[in-house]
Design a protein around this motif. Structure first.
Motif, mmCIF file in Angstrom:
data_model
loop_
_atom_site.group_PDB
_atom_site.id
_atom_site.type_symbol
_atom_site.label_atom_id
_atom_site.label_comp_id
_atom_site.label_asym_id
_atom_site.label_seq_id
_atom_site.Cartn_x
_atom_site.Cartn_y
_atom_site.Cartn_z
ATOM 1 N N LYS A 84 5.752 1.176 4.798
ATOM 2 C CA LYS A 84 6.231 1.311 6.336
ATOM 3 C C LYS A 84 5.067 -0.477 6.356
ATOM 4 O O LYS A 84 6.000 -1.454 6.654
ATOM 5 C CB LYS A 84 5.287 1.124 7.152
ATOM 6 C CG LYS A 84 4.987 1.199 8.904
ATOM 7 C CD LYS A 84 4.868 1.786 9.792
ATOM 8 C CE LYS A 84 5.408 1.845 11.439
ATOM 9 N NZ LYS A 84 4.615 2.639 11.918
ATOM 10 N N VAL A 85 4.524 -0.965 5.564
ATOM 11 C CA VAL A 85 3.767 -2.528 5.706
ATOM 12 C C VAL A 85 4.644 -3.131 4.403
ATOM 13 O O VAL A 85 5.103 -3.802 5.080
ATOM 14 C CB VAL A 85 2.170 -3.212 5.051
ATOM 15 C CG1 VAL A 85 2.028 -4.108 5.336
ATOM 16 C CG2 VAL A 85 1.326 -1.933 5.847
ATOM 17 N N VAL A 86 5.128 -3.127 3.332
ATOM 18 C CA VAL A 86 5.339 -3.818 2.157
ATOM 19 C C VAL A 86 6.612 -3.021 1.678
ATOM 20 O O VAL A 86 7.307 -4.150 1.008
ATOM 21 C CB VAL A 86 4.595 -4.139 1.321
ATOM 22 C CG1 VAL A 86 3.303 -4.264 1.460
ATOM 23 C CG2 VAL A 86 4.348 -2.795 0.369
ATOM 24 N N GLY A 87 7.230 -2.266 2.357
ATOM 25 C CA GLY A 87 8.244 -2.152 2.311
ATOM 26 C C GLY A 87 8.032 -0.315 0.610
ATOM 27 O O GLY A 87 7.416 0.215 0.096
ATOM 28 N N ARG A 88 9.578 -0.591 0.151
ATOM 29 C CA ARG A 88 10.075 0.526 -1.025
ATOM 30 C C ARG A 88 10.026 0.512 -1.882
ATOM 31 O O ARG A 88 9.683 1.023 -3.293
ATOM 32 C CB ARG A 88 11.001 1.426 -0.297
ATOM 33 C CG ARG A 88 11.723 1.570 0.668
ATOM 34 C CD ARG A 88 12.837 2.020 0.741
ATOM 35 N NE ARG A 88 13.193 3.093 -0.297
ATOM 36 C CZ ARG A 88 14.771 3.129 -0.734
ATOM 37 N NH1 ARG A 88 15.462 3.307 0.382
ATOM 38 N NH2 ARG A 88 14.963 4.203 -1.761
ATOM 39 N N SER A 89 9.552 -0.682 -2.156
ATOM 40 C CA SER A 89 9.031 -1.004 -4.008
ATOM 41 C C SER A 89 7.949 -0.543 -4.348
ATOM 42 O O SER A 89 6.734 -0.712 -4.126
ATOM 43 C CB SER A 89 9.031 -3.149 -3.814
ATOM 44 O OG SER A 89 8.979 -3.271 -5.496
ATOM 45 N N ALA A 90 7.845 0.104 -5.722
ATOM 46 C CA ALA A 90 6.225 0.760 -5.665
ATOM 47 C C ALA A 90 5.364 -0.718 -6.381
ATOM 48 O O ALA A 90 4.492 -0.151 -5.805
ATOM 49 C CB ALA A 90 6.714 1.559 -7.225
ATOM 50 N N ARG A 91 6.205 -1.590 -6.945
ATOM 51 C CA ARG A 91 4.868 -2.519 -7.597
ATOM 52 C C ARG A 91 4.306 -3.014 -6.284
ATOM 53 O O ARG A 91 3.273 -3.442 -6.228
ATOM 54 C CB ARG A 91 6.138 -3.594 -8.447
ATOM 55 C CG ARG A 91 6.240 -3.161 -9.699
ATOM 56 C CD ARG A 91 6.849 -4.466 -10.580
ATOM 57 N NE ARG A 91 7.798 -3.695 -11.581
ATOM 58 C CZ ARG A 91 8.215 -4.677 -12.396
ATOM 59 N NH1 ARG A 91 8.781 -5.652 -12.046
ATOM 60 N NH2 ARG A 91 8.678 -3.999 -13.983
ATOM 61 N N LYS A 92 5.195 -3.423 -5.347
ATOM 62 C CA LYS A 92 4.653 -3.411 -3.892
ATOM 63 C C LYS A 92 3.491 -2.660 -3.260
ATOM 64 O O LYS A 92 2.127 -3.480 -2.472
ATOM 65 C CB LYS A 92 5.472 -4.336 -2.587
ATOM 66 C CG LYS A 92 6.279 -5.962 -2.824
ATOM 67 C CD LYS A 92 7.082 -5.939 -2.579
ATOM 68 C CE LYS A 92 8.228 -7.002 -2.447
ATOM 69 N NZ LYS A 92 9.116 -7.625 -1.877
ATOM 70 N N PHE A 140 -1.108 6.761 -7.418
ATOM 71 C CA PHE A 140 -1.519 5.834 -6.799
ATOM 72 C C PHE A 140 -3.222 6.056 -6.455
ATOM 73 O O PHE A 140 -4.091 5.466 -5.631
ATOM 74 C CB PHE A 140 -1.095 4.988 -5.869
ATOM 75 C CG PHE A 140 0.359 4.124 -5.963
ATOM 76 C CD1 PHE A 140 0.240 3.858 -6.813
ATOM 77 C CD2 PHE A 140 0.802 4.581 -5.313
ATOM 78 C CE1 PHE A 140 1.207 2.976 -7.106
ATOM 79 C CE2 PHE A 140 2.723 3.260 -5.289
ATOM 80 C CZ PHE A 140 2.173 3.204 -6.419
ATOM 81 N N LYS A 141 -4.068 7.246 -6.239
ATOM 82 C CA LYS A 141 -5.082 8.288 -5.755
ATOM 83 C C LYS A 141 -5.555 8.753 -4.151
ATOM 84 O O LYS A 141 -5.674 7.342 -4.084
ATOM 85 C CB LYS A 141 -5.969 7.970 -6.740
ATOM 86 C CG LYS A 141 -5.602 8.015 -8.264
ATOM 87 C CD LYS A 141 -7.061 7.221 -9.284
ATOM 88 C CE LYS A 141 -6.663 7.608 -10.466
ATOM 89 N NZ LYS A 141 -7.520 7.539 -11.392
ATOM 90 N N VAL A 142 -3.859 8.163 -3.664
ATOM 91 C CA VAL A 142 -4.395 7.923 -2.066
ATOM 92 C C VAL A 142 -3.500 8.825 -1.386
ATOM 93 O O VAL A 142 -2.826 9.849 -2.076
ATOM 94 C CB VAL A 142 -3.924 6.904 -1.712
ATOM 95 C CG1 VAL A 142 -4.239 5.666 -2.105
ATOM 96 C CG2 VAL A 142 -2.538 6.748 -1.892
ATOM 97 N N THR A 143 -3.414 9.143 -0.126
ATOM 98 C CA THR A 143 -3.591 10.472 0.418
ATOM 99 C C THR A 143 -2.162 10.161 1.048
ATOM 100 O O THR A 143 -1.410 8.805 1.057
ATOM 101 C CB THR A 143 -4.636 10.627 2.137
ATOM 102 O OG1 THR A 143 -4.281 9.501 2.633
ATOM 103 C CG2 THR A 143 -5.509 10.999 1.642
#
Length: 145
Positions: free
Chosen positions: A43-51, A31-34
């Protein structure tokens, strides 16, 4: 990626397990993030990779919108005019020439300022040389008398 290596089903691959360091590295790179931003997104949207991916894209889009100059908003025109130290008319002309990106507008407006500064420096340097020559002539005159 599977958080349980014994389970290799498709539903487990679409989940992000923050407890596994290799998964955090993998998803952060993908995802090119830290890793901190990845953990915050989970933490905000859950464990789903798509979300998580959709949330990260939304956050990047919002961040890029902050750097855009909206000429339709008077407070934006006032803010960017003061920031670039130009009149609102010059700001509008610059936006029309290069687009709404604040970086592009700043680059467009800065060469003009740099040229003015260079001219001023040259004038000052030329003025100093003249005064130096005048002082030298005065000292020669004093010696002659």
């Amino acid at each position: 990626m599977a958080d349980n290596k014994a389970k290799r089903g498709g539903s487990d691959r679409g989940l992000i397990a923050l407890s596994e360091a290799y998964e955090v590295r993998y998803w952060s790179k993908k995802f090119k993030v830290t890793p901190l931003k990845l953990k915050a997104a989970v933490k905000v949207v859950g464990r789903s990779a798509r979300k998580v991916e959709a949330y990260i894209k939304l956050q990047k889009h919002k961040a890029s919108d902050r750097a855009l100059i909206a000429l339709s908003q008077p407070y934006e025109v006032s803010y960017w005019s003061k920031k670039f130290k130009v009149t609102p008319a010059k700001l509008r002309a610059a936006v029309k020439a290069v687009g709404h990106s604040s970086k592009k507008v700043g680059a467009y407006l800065s060469p003009k300022k740099a040229v003015k500064k260079k001219k001023t420096v040259k004038k000052r340097a030329a003025g100093k040389k003249k005064t130096t020559v005048k002082k030298a002539k005065k000292s020669v005159r004093k010696r002659a008398t």
